[in-house]
Scaffold this motif. Sequence first.
Motif, PDB file in Angstrom:
ATOM      1  N   ALA A  66       0.822  -1.208   0.000  1.00  0.00           N
ATOM      2  CA  ALA A  66       0.000   0.000   0.000  1.00  0.00           C
ATOM      3  C   ALA A  66       0.859   1.261   0.000  1.00  0.00           C
ATOM      4  O   ALA A  66       0.510   2.261  -0.632  1.00  0.00           O
ATOM      5  CB  ALA A  66      -0.954   0.000   1.194  1.00  0.00           C
ATOM      6  N   VAL A  67       1.991   1.230   0.694  1.00  0.00           N
ATOM      7  CA  VAL A  67       2.911   2.370   0.663  1.00  0.00           C
ATOM      8  C   VAL A  67       3.447   2.550  -0.754  1.00  0.00           C
ATOM      9  O   VAL A  67       3.455   3.667  -1.294  1.00  0.00           O
ATOM     10  CB  VAL A  67       4.075   2.189   1.669  1.00  0.00           C
ATOM     11  CG1 VAL A  67       5.196   3.198   1.414  1.00  0.00           C
ATOM     12  CG2 VAL A  67       3.561   2.307   3.093  1.00  0.00           C
ATOM     13  N   TYR A  68       3.882   1.465  -1.368  1.00  0.00           N
ATOM     14  CA  TYR A  68       4.392   1.519  -2.736  1.00  0.00           C
ATOM     15  C   TYR A  68       3.328   2.072  -3.687  1.00  0.00           C
ATOM     16  O   TYR A  68       3.594   2.990  -4.467  1.00  0.00           O
ATOM     17  CB  TYR A  68       4.836   0.122  -3.180  1.00  0.00           C
ATOM     18  CG  TYR A  68       5.242   0.049  -4.629  1.00  0.00           C
ATOM     19  CD1 TYR A  68       6.501   0.474  -5.034  1.00  0.00           C
ATOM     20  CD2 TYR A  68       4.366  -0.433  -5.593  1.00  0.00           C
ATOM     21  CE1 TYR A  68       6.887   0.412  -6.364  1.00  0.00           C
ATOM     22  CE2 TYR A  68       4.740  -0.499  -6.926  1.00  0.00           C
ATOM     23  CZ  TYR A  68       5.995  -0.073  -7.315  1.00  0.00           C
ATOM     24  OH  TYR A  68       6.354  -0.125  -8.631  1.00  0.00           O
ATOM     25  N   GLY A  69       2.125   1.519  -3.611  1.00  0.00           N
ATOM     26  CA  GLY A  69       1.041   1.971  -4.482  1.00  0.00           C
ATOM     27  C   GLY A  69       0.604   3.390  -4.194  1.00  0.00           C
ATOM     28  O   GLY A  69       0.384   4.188  -5.108  1.00  0.00           O
ATOM     29  N   ALA A 118       2.513  10.474  -6.360  1.00  0.00           N
ATOM     30  CA  ALA A 118       3.666  11.165  -6.941  1.00  0.00           C
ATOM     31  C   ALA A 118       3.588  11.249  -8.456  1.00  0.00           C
ATOM     32  O   ALA A 118       4.602  11.323  -9.133  1.00  0.00           O
ATOM     33  CB  ALA A 118       4.957  10.463  -6.518  1.00  0.00           C
ATOM     34  N   GLY A 119       2.394  11.249  -8.999  1.00  0.00           N
ATOM     35  CA  GLY A 119       2.236  11.412 -10.442  1.00  0.00           C
ATOM     36  C   GLY A 119       1.996  10.114 -11.179  1.00  0.00           C
ATOM     37  O   GLY A 119       2.396   9.983 -12.326  1.00  0.00           O
ATOM     38  N   ASN A 120       1.370   9.161 -10.500  1.00  0.00           N
ATOM     39  CA  ASN A 120       1.038   7.875 -11.111  1.00  0.00           C
ATOM     40  C   ASN A 120       2.272   7.197 -11.700  1.00  0.00           C
ATOM     41  O   ASN A 120       2.290   6.785 -12.859  1.00  0.00           O
ATOM     42  CB  ASN A 120      -0.063   8.030 -12.158  1.00  0.00           C
ATOM     43  CG  ASN A 120      -0.610   6.692 -12.614  1.00  0.00           C
ATOM     44  OD1 ASN A 120      -0.445   5.677 -11.947  1.00  0.00           O
ATOM     45  ND2 ASN A 120      -1.256   6.680 -13.748  1.00  0.00           N
ATOM     46  N   LEU A 121       3.292   7.064 -10.888  1.00  0.00           N
ATOM     47  CA  LEU A 121       4.531   6.413 -11.321  1.00  0.00           C
ATOM     48  C   LEU A 121       4.367   4.913 -11.534  1.00  0.00           C
ATOM     49  O   LEU A 121       5.263   4.267 -12.068  1.00  0.00           O
ATOM     50  CB  LEU A 121       5.637   6.663 -10.291  1.00  0.00           C
ATOM     51  CG  LEU A 121       5.979   8.127 -10.035  1.00  0.00           C
ATOM     52  CD1 LEU A 121       7.034   8.245  -8.942  1.00  0.00           C
ATOM     53  CD2 LEU A 121       6.447   8.804 -11.304  1.00  0.00           C
ATOM     54  N   ILE A 122       3.222   4.368 -11.117  1.00  0.00           N
ATOM     55  CA  ILE A 122       3.019   2.925 -11.272  1.00  0.00           C
ATOM     56  C   ILE A 122       2.206   2.597 -12.522  1.00  0.00           C
ATOM     57  O   ILE A 122       1.914   1.434 -12.783  1.00  0.00           O
ATOM     58  CB  ILE A 122       2.382   2.300 -10.014  1.00  0.00           C
ATOM     59  CG1 ILE A 122       1.022   2.913  -9.704  1.00  0.00           C
ATOM     60  CG2 ILE A 122       3.322   2.433  -8.829  1.00  0.00           C
ATOM     61  CD1 ILE A 122       0.286   2.223  -8.565  1.00  0.00           C
ATOM     62  N   GLY A 123       1.833   3.613 -13.299  1.00  0.00           N
ATOM     63  CA  GLY A 123       1.233   3.394 -14.607  1.00  0.00           C
ATOM     64  C   GLY A 123      -0.225   2.978 -14.637  1.00  0.00           C
ATOM     65  O   GLY A 123      -0.634   2.248 -15.543  1.00  0.00           O
ATOM     66  N   MET A 124      -1.011   3.436 -13.705  1.00  0.00           N
ATOM     67  CA  MET A 124      -2.450   3.143 -13.751  1.00  0.00           C
ATOM     68  C   MET A 124      -3.072   3.884 -14.929  1.00  0.00           C
ATOM     69  O   MET A 124      -2.757   5.049 -15.162  1.00  0.00           O
ATOM     70  CB  MET A 124      -3.137   3.567 -12.448  1.00  0.00           C
ATOM     71  CG  MET A 124      -2.725   2.747 -11.244  1.00  0.00           C
ATOM     72  SD  MET A 124      -3.242   1.032 -11.330  1.00  0.00           S
ATOM     73  CE  MET A 124      -4.999   1.201 -11.189  1.00  0.00           C
ATOM     74  N   PRO A 140      -6.450   9.485  -4.685  1.00  0.00           N
ATOM     75  CA  PRO A 140      -6.511   8.043  -4.442  1.00  0.00           C
ATOM     76  C   PRO A 140      -5.230   7.510  -3.787  1.00  0.00           C
ATOM     77  O   PRO A 140      -5.289   6.631  -2.913  1.00  0.00           O
ATOM     78  CB  PRO A 140      -6.718   7.451  -5.840  1.00  0.00           C
ATOM     79  CG  PRO A 140      -7.451   8.524  -6.577  1.00  0.00           C
ATOM     80  CD  PRO A 140      -6.841   9.807  -6.072  1.00  0.00           C
ATOM     81  N   GLY A 141      -4.076   8.046  -4.176  1.00  0.00           N
ATOM     82  CA  GLY A 141      -2.815   7.633  -3.561  1.00  0.00           C
ATOM     83  C   GLY A 141      -2.741   8.015  -2.093  1.00  0.00           C
ATOM     84  O   GLY A 141      -2.332   7.214  -1.247  1.00  0.00           O
ATOM     85  N   VAL A 142      -3.153   9.242  -1.790  1.00  0.00           N
ATOM     86  CA  VAL A 142      -3.161   9.703  -0.393  1.00  0.00           C
ATOM     87  C   VAL A 142      -4.113   8.853   0.434  1.00  0.00           C
ATOM     88  O   VAL A 142      -3.779   8.412   1.540  1.00  0.00           O
ATOM     89  CB  VAL A 142      -3.539  11.204  -0.313  1.00  0.00           C
ATOM     90  CG1 VAL A 142      -3.787  11.634   1.127  1.00  0.00           C
ATOM     91  CG2 VAL A 142      -2.451  12.061  -0.962  1.00  0.00           C
ATOM     92  N   PHE A 143      -5.303   8.592  -0.106  1.00  0.00           N
ATOM     93  CA  PHE A 143      -6.279   7.781   0.619  1.00  0.00           C
ATOM     94  C   PHE A 143      -5.792   6.351   0.821  1.00  0.00           C
ATOM     95  O   PHE A 143      -6.030   5.751   1.874  1.00  0.00           O
ATOM     96  CB  PHE A 143      -7.637   7.791  -0.091  1.00  0.00           C
ATOM     97  CG  PHE A 143      -8.324   9.129  -0.068  1.00  0.00           C
ATOM     98  CD1 PHE A 143      -8.219   9.980   1.014  1.00  0.00           C
ATOM     99  CD2 PHE A 143      -9.076   9.545  -1.146  1.00  0.00           C
ATOM    100  CE1 PHE A 143      -8.842  11.216   1.031  1.00  0.00           C
ATOM    101  CE2 PHE A 143      -9.709  10.772  -1.143  1.00  0.00           C
ATOM    102  CZ  PHE A 143      -9.590  11.616  -0.053  1.00  0.00           C
ATOM    103  N   LEU A 144      -5.099   5.788  -0.163  1.00  0.00           N
ATOM    104  CA  LEU A 144      -4.538   4.446  -0.017  1.00  0.00           C
ATOM    105  C   LEU A 144      -3.532   4.414   1.135  1.00  0.00           C
ATOM    106  O   LEU A 144      -3.520   3.475   1.937  1.00  0.00           O
ATOM    107  CB  LEU A 144      -3.874   4.001  -1.327  1.00  0.00           C
ATOM    108  CG  LEU A 144      -3.215   2.621  -1.345  1.00  0.00           C
ATOM    109  CD1 LEU A 144      -4.202   1.523  -0.974  1.00  0.00           C
ATOM    110  CD2 LEU A 144      -2.614   2.359  -2.712  1.00  0.00           C
TER     111      LEU A 144
END
Length: 135
Positions: free
Chosen positions: A27-30, A36-42, A58-62
């Motif tokens: 969850a930290v990674y995601g 940080a700008g959708n670095l995971i490619g969603m 969504p990242g902050v909430f995750l």
Amino acid sequence: MNATATPTRPGVRSGLAALELVVGAAAVYGGIGLAAGNLIGMPADWLAGTPFGSWLWPGVFLLLVVAVPMLVAAVLELRGAPRAAVASIGAGAAQVGWIAAELLVMQRYNVLQPVMMLAGLAVLLLAVWGHRAVR
């Protein structure tokens, strides 16, 4: 047994903590990757029909809803804290709720969703079962 800790079945605390650390780290990674700008490619089109214009919130909430509760629960389990069971049950329920909300809001499917749903259920059920009084 620690006088202030709730009785548990052998190995439950360490097993729960390990599972919570894995889910919390994911969850930290995601969360950071999204915020940080959708670095995971969603895919950007997954936000269509949601209240979000970017992946920042969504990242902050995750991070807040899944990562923090899982990592706090893991630390409490490792310390044998009296509130570890409550924290683990809450973290598992938050994970299950997160995946359910994700499916409802985004109406998109990813192979990680059932995996993470099962992980959340495992945390929840292990916490309930493992922290029952040992006779």
